[in-house]
Design a protein around this motif. Structure first.
Motif, PDB file in Angstrom:
ATOM      1  N   LEU A  52       0.798  -1.217   0.000  1.00  0.00           N
ATOM      2  CA  LEU A  52       0.000   0.000   0.000  1.00  0.00           C
ATOM      3  C   LEU A  52       0.837   1.276   0.000  1.00  0.00           C
ATOM      4  N   PRO A  53       1.895   1.391   0.823  1.00  0.00           N
ATOM      5  CA  PRO A  53       2.672   2.643   0.786  1.00  0.00           C
ATOM      6  C   PRO A  53       3.241   2.940  -0.594  1.00  0.00           C
ATOM      7  N   ARG A  54       3.815   1.938  -1.251  1.00  0.00           N
ATOM      8  CA  ARG A  54       4.385   2.173  -2.573  1.00  0.00           C
ATOM      9  C   ARG A  54       3.305   2.516  -3.591  1.00  0.00           C
TER      10      ARG A  54
ATOM     11  N   GLY B  94     -16.153   2.939  -7.138  1.00  0.00           N
ATOM     12  CA  GLY B  94     -14.976   3.007  -6.286  1.00  0.00           C
ATOM     13  C   GLY B  94     -15.195   3.933  -5.110  1.00  0.00           C
ATOM     14  N   ALA B  95     -14.255   3.889  -4.180  1.00  0.00           N
ATOM     15  CA  ALA B  95     -14.326   4.716  -2.985  1.00  0.00           C
ATOM     16  C   ALA B  95     -13.240   5.786  -3.059  1.00  0.00           C
ATOM     17  N   GLU B  96     -13.652   7.029  -3.191  1.00  0.00           N
ATOM     18  CA  GLU B  96     -12.701   8.124  -3.306  1.00  0.00           C
ATOM     19  C   GLU B  96     -11.795   8.186  -2.079  1.00  0.00           C
ATOM     20  N   GLY B  97     -10.495   8.287  -2.302  1.00  0.00           N
ATOM     21  CA  GLY B  97      -9.533   8.353  -1.218  1.00  0.00           C
ATOM     22  C   GLY B  97      -9.131   6.999  -0.671  1.00  0.00           C
ATOM     23  N   LEU B  98      -9.775   5.932  -1.138  1.00  0.00           N
ATOM     24  CA  LEU B  98      -9.463   4.589  -0.651  1.00  0.00           C
ATOM     25  C   LEU B  98      -8.914   3.701  -1.767  1.00  0.00           C
ATOM     26  N   ASP B  99      -9.583   3.696  -2.901  1.00  0.00           N
ATOM     27  CA  ASP B  99      -9.130   2.868  -4.019  1.00  0.00           C
ATOM     28  C   ASP B  99      -7.868   3.454  -4.638  1.00  0.00           C
ATOM     29  N   LEU B 100      -7.160   2.607  -5.379  1.00  0.00           N
ATOM     30  CA  LEU B 100      -5.894   3.000  -5.976  1.00  0.00           C
ATOM     31  C   LEU B 100      -6.006   2.985  -7.492  1.00  0.00           C
TER      32      LEU B 100
END
Length: 398
Positions: free
Chosen positions: A64-66, A98-104
């Motif tokens: 997740l961080p990368r 999708g979920a804004e701020g959550l999905d990539l």
């Protein structure tokens, strides 16, 4: 309990499903080899989404961080009519669920590299090679590579995409499993002379769509020209000149940015021409060979879920192989756990097609009317599909 001792696995394909599967199998103690016909993991590419259940997979991988750093954050999709006049602009999540701020949302190459980096020194990679023949003799699989090398593996997994070589070798011709969705497309990059950033713009007439898509402020962006075609243009697949001619003839208008897109398509060195299609198979395994990702169940780009479904399937396949002594039981469990999730996400392609390139005047008018009522666009169907599966828990090798 983990039962991976002395089990060797060959994975064909190093795009998304292949490295993800190799990562998990390595964590469970398998001896993994990945063969890839390209000379290296492929970089660049258009952006793909990681939503719902797939986000939990990359979280369990520690990525997740990368991937947050690589997030390209498309903030707006705009639609214009045949004259180039605006119809509506909205957040992508209104369509995708999708979920804004959550999905990539990351470039395909960034995801591939993120999957490859943790295992490049732990897993054997054979680049610039491919499987020539397979002989499943019951207790092992004898493999001959294009390079002439001969090896034997306990299991072979085909993760080599929509036009899978492994699938053809073991299950038969692609035509048996291929489902054409009625669209042909050309994708390419071109100079960003339009001032676009973090956005996509879609032009439509019935059965045709032209798209400009800019991940971020950059001097390059992606162009797509998509159109309905009753019969796949098979004669053009091996003839780039015929591909360019077909697309140019299909978009003759001198409106909006079509002339610039057609010109760029004609000059592009990275032109990618294909049909929009899915893979539907009655089973994803045969003997000691199984399929993963698009090789087993391509969803098509109209679903927006191909990479996410591949990540989930790779996680489950590796976990079930670690859980079961008998590979046939593992393959059956993998399919039982993931098939409904796969089919729900494949079904999104029908909705995706009607929004990106409505095929009739009536469908286009209905799409445009829906776009004008943005409050009613919730993306509920997409959200239900991309969160439709709860990941199992698997014990790692001790």
């Amino acid at each position: 309990m983990n039962h991976s001792a002395n089990r060797t696995v060959l994975i064909s394909g190093a795009s998304i499903a292949g490295p993800a599967l190799a990562y998990w199998l390595d964590r469970y103690g398998f001896d993994v080899t990945v063969v890839e016909k390209a000379p290296a993991v492929r970089g660049g590419g258009y952006a793909i989404d990681i939503r719902g259940t797939a986000r939990e997979v990359v979280s369990r991988m520690g990525l997740l961080p990368r991937l947050r750093e690589a997030h390209v954050d498309t903030r707006e999709l705009s639609f214009v009519d045949a004259t180039g006049a605006p119809i509506a602009s909205l957040r992508p999540e209104s369509l995708t669920g999708g979920a804004e701020g959550l999905d990539l949302e990351v470039r395909r190459g960034d995801l591939a590299d993120a999957l490859y980096t943790p295992i490049r020194d732990r897993v054997e990679f054979l680049f610039s090679d491919s499987i020539a023949t397979l002989d499943d003799r019951g207790d092992a699989v004898d493999v001959v590579f294009d390079s002439g090398t001969r090896r034997t593996f306990d299991l072979v997994i085909g993760a080599d995409g929509l036009h899978s070589n492994t699938r053809s070798l073991v299950f038969g011709p692609e035509e048996r499993f291929h489902r054409y969705l009625g669209y042909t497309f050309a994708g390419f990059t071109l100079p960003n002379d339009f001032g676009l950033a973090h956005e996509g713009v879609i032009w439509n007439t019935p059965g045709r769509a032209a798209v400009l898509y800019a991940h971020e402020p950059s001097d390059r962006l992606h162009g797509f020209l998509t159109f309905t075609q009753a019969v796949p243009p098979y004669e053009a697949f091996r003839n780039p000149g015929a591909q360019r001619e077909l697309v140019a003839k299909t978009f003759p208008e001198h409106v909006w940015h079509l002339p610039r897109l057609v010109e760029a398509m004609g000059e592009a060195e990275d032109l990618f021409f294909d049909i929009v299609s899915q893979i539907h198979m009655p089973t994803w395994s045969h003997g000691r060979v199984a399929l993963a990702g698009d090789a087993a169940h391509a969803t098509s780009f109209l679903s927006g879920q191909g990479s996410s479904v591949s990540l989930v399937g790779a996680y489950v396949l590796a976990g079930e192989l670690a859980r079961h002594v008998d590979h046939t039981e593992a393959f059956a469990a993998y399919e039982r756990l993931t098939r409904d999730f796969v089919e729900q996400n494949q079904a999104l392609a029908t909705t995706g097609g009607s929004f990106v390139a409505p095929s009739t005047p009536e469908m286009l008018a209905a799409r445009n009317e829906a776009l004008r009522d943005t409050a009613a666009l919730t993306g509920a169907e997409g959200r239900a599909a991309n969160t439709a599966m709860r990941l199992p828990e698997y014990a790692e090798a001790g």
